[in-house]
Write an enzyme that holds these catalytic residues in place. Structure first.
Site, PDB file in Angstrom:
ATOM      1  N   HIS A 176      40.877  32.479  58.186  1.00  0.00           N
ATOM      2  CA  HIS A 176      39.913  31.784  57.204  1.00  0.00           C
ATOM      3  C   HIS A 176      39.514  30.318  58.016  1.00  0.00           C
ATOM      4  O   HIS A 176      40.020  29.771  58.809  1.00  0.00           O
ATOM      5  CB  HIS A 176      40.618  31.270  55.657  1.00  0.00           C
ATOM      6  CG  HIS A 176      41.845  30.388  56.217  1.00  0.00           C
ATOM      7  ND1 HIS A 176      41.728  29.035  56.365  1.00  0.00           N
ATOM      8  CD2 HIS A 176      43.130  30.479  56.128  1.00  0.00           C
ATOM      9  CE1 HIS A 176      42.942  28.347  56.400  1.00  0.00           C
ATOM     10  NE2 HIS A 176      43.962  29.487  56.347  1.00  0.00           N
ATOM     11  N   GLU A 231      49.670  33.716  53.027  1.00  0.00           N
ATOM     12  CA  GLU A 231      50.474  32.920  54.082  1.00  0.00           C
ATOM     13  C   GLU A 231      51.747  32.947  53.777  1.00  0.00           C
ATOM     14  O   GLU A 231      52.335  33.094  52.561  1.00  0.00           O
ATOM     15  CB  GLU A 231      49.802  31.485  54.289  1.00  0.00           C
ATOM     16  CG  GLU A 231      50.334  30.748  55.108  1.00  0.00           C
ATOM     17  CD  GLU A 231      50.040  31.201  56.567  1.00  0.00           C
ATOM     18  OE1 GLU A 231      50.788  32.109  57.165  1.00  0.00           O
ATOM     19  OE2 GLU A 231      49.214  30.748  57.474  1.00  0.00           O
TER      20      GLU A 231
END
Length: 193
Positions: free
Chosen positions: A12, A85
């Protein structure tokens, strides 16, 4: 070393918390203007790949969905929770400098981000994180685009390349690029500046 299908990995774009060196884990913060520009560069790089109709998988966290919406230019994708994550327990949302100040015992005083997250109280830990990533990789059936996170990408790339996990935290962790993995080799794709 296991053989996995070809993977194009996109981290990202930069977020507000990345910029402040605040641990995000499974919490979230929006992309910065730089993060939006990162995703726009990825869109340029991944456009020819998308014309090949690869499978596309995206972490369900806001920063990855925001990146995917820009970088994938409307291509359909599937959300997969295994792409989230690593959970950083009680350290999620805290500044890196605060955590380091509390841990003068860290060898050299400069642990990698992966080492910090791995030792977080109440966190996921590296073994569970790696098992989650392996589960995702083993389910891939063909060439795939993956939009996920920095530490997720380091561990996945080490796994695909057959590297020891001790090396994972030392792999590059760039935004605004695409890591192409094929036959255990990695190629960094970057847009012309």
């Amino acid at each position: 070393m296991k053989h996995y299908p070809k993977i194009w990995f996109l981290r990202h774009g930069q977020t507000e918390w990345n910029k402040a060196y605040r641990l995000q884990g499974q919490l979230d913060s929006p992309l910065t203007a730089q993060g939006i520009a990162d995703a726009e560069r990825q869109a340029e790089l991944i456009r020819p790949v998308l014309s090949q109709s690869p499978d596309i998988f995206v972490s369900p966290l806001g920063r990855t969905v925001q990146t995917a919406e820009i970088a994938l230019a409307g291509a359909a994708y599937r959300l997969d929770e295994r792409l989230m994550e690593i959970h950083a327990g009680v350290w999620q949302g805290r500044l890196r400098t605060e955590i380091l100040a509390e841990r003068p015992d860290w060898p050299g005083g400069q642990p990698t981000a992966l080492e910090i997250y791995e030792t977080a109280q109440g966190g996921e830990g590296l073994n569970a994180f790696q098992a989650r990533i392996r589960s995702f990789l083993e389910d891939l059936t063909g060439p795939s685009v993956v939009v996920a996170h920095g530490l997720w990408g380091q561990v996945m790339r080490a796994e695909v390349r057959g590297l020891d996990m001790a090396q994972a935290g030392h792999l590059s962790n760039d935004q605004g690029c695409v890591y192409m993995l094929e036959s255990g080799q990695e190629t960094l794709l970057q847009a012309a500046v």
